[in-house]
Design a protein around this motif. Structure first.
Motif, PDB file in Angstrom:
ATOM      1  N   ASP A 132      75.836 -15.869 -35.532  1.00 13.39           N
ATOM      2  CA  ASP A 132      76.197 -16.663 -34.358  1.00 13.39           C
ATOM      3  C   ASP A 132      77.721 -16.612 -34.241  1.00 13.39           C
ATOM      4  OD1 ASP A 132      76.503 -18.462 -32.314  1.00 13.39           O
ATOM      5  OD2 ASP A 132      75.581 -20.147 -33.346  1.00 13.39           O
ATOM      6  N   ARG A 133      78.233 -16.121 -33.126  1.00 14.57           N
ATOM      7  CA  ARG A 133      79.672 -15.936 -32.966  1.00 14.57           C
ATOM      8  C   ARG A 133      80.421 -17.221 -32.658  1.00 14.57           C
ATOM      9  NH1 ARG A 133      82.073 -12.452 -35.298  1.00 14.57           N
ATOM     10  NH2 ARG A 133      83.659 -12.370 -33.711  1.00 14.57           N
ATOM     11  N   LYS A 134      79.702 -18.289 -32.296  1.00 11.97           N
ATOM     12  CA  LYS A 134      80.365 -19.544 -31.957  1.00 11.97           C
ATOM     13  C   LYS A 134      80.851 -20.233 -33.222  1.00 11.97           C
ATOM     14  CE  LYS A 134      78.220 -23.339 -31.277  1.00 11.97           C
ATOM     15  NZ  LYS A 134      77.290 -24.347 -30.926  1.00 11.97           N
ATOM     16  N   LYS A 135      82.090 -20.699 -33.188  1.00  8.25           N
ATOM     17  CA  LYS A 135      82.632 -21.472 -34.292  1.00  8.25           C
ATOM     18  C   LYS A 135      82.423 -22.942 -33.984  1.00  8.25           C
ATOM     19  CE  LYS A 135      86.182 -18.105 -35.291  1.00  8.25           C
ATOM     20  NZ  LYS A 135      87.599 -17.825 -35.382  1.00  8.25           N
ATOM     21  N   ASP A 136      81.879 -23.671 -34.917  1.00  7.18           N
ATOM     22  CA  ASP A 136      81.634 -25.096 -34.754  1.00  7.18           C
ATOM     23  C   ASP A 136      82.424 -25.825 -35.830  1.00  7.18           C
ATOM     24  OD1 ASP A 136      80.747 -27.665 -34.483  1.00  7.18           O
ATOM     25  OD2 ASP A 136      78.616 -27.178 -34.559  1.00  7.18           O
TER      26      ASP A 136
END
Length: 141
Positions: A132-136
């Motif tokens: 998943d490329r999204k940084k959370d």
């Protein structure tokens, strides 16, 4: 007693694991932390007998990981000399997903669209990293 595995196949798995750890999987497998596993469905069980004992082992092993920057990924390993197709289910994936396949050759493809369930094909003696490329930042450690 069908023959399962060989020294050459074991060396090939070591090669693909090392390739993943040195490249796309580094932030997860080297510097990250293991998370609760994803639901992976349709995993075949490999059955054979040797020396009078029955063996039953999943054809694909898997684990979920978090990079230090909060990105989420799942690794899948196919130790068999047959192509495997599984279904990966996890709500932690967002819309921007990369799928890295490590086998005889390495392939990366972008998978767009939010899907909690996605089919993943693993070539023989391979590893796949679904990232998943999204940084959370709320999940980072």
């Amino acid at each position: 007693e069908p023959k399962v595995g060989s020294d050459d196949e074991a060396l090939e798995m070591i090669r693909v694991v090392t390739a993943m750890r040195r490249t796309a999987g580094r932030d997860f497998l080297v510097f990250g932390r293991m998370l609760a596993p994803s639901a992976v469905r349709k995993i075949r069980t490999m059955d054979w007998q040797f020396a009078g004992q029955s063996h039953h082992i999943p054809a694909v092993f898997h684990s979920a990981w978090q990079a230090p920057d909060g990105r989420f990924a799942v690794t899948l390993a196919n130790w068999t000399n047959q192509r495997q197709r599984v279904t990966l289910q996890d709500a932690r994936f967002g819309k921007d997903v990369l799928e890295h396949t490590f086998a005889k050759c390495t392939v990366t493809k972008r998978v767009n669209g939010r899907r909690e369930s996605r089919g993943v094909t693993l070539p023989p003696l391979s590893m796949v990293l679904v990232e998943d490329r999204k940084k959370d930042e709320a999940r980072s450690f």
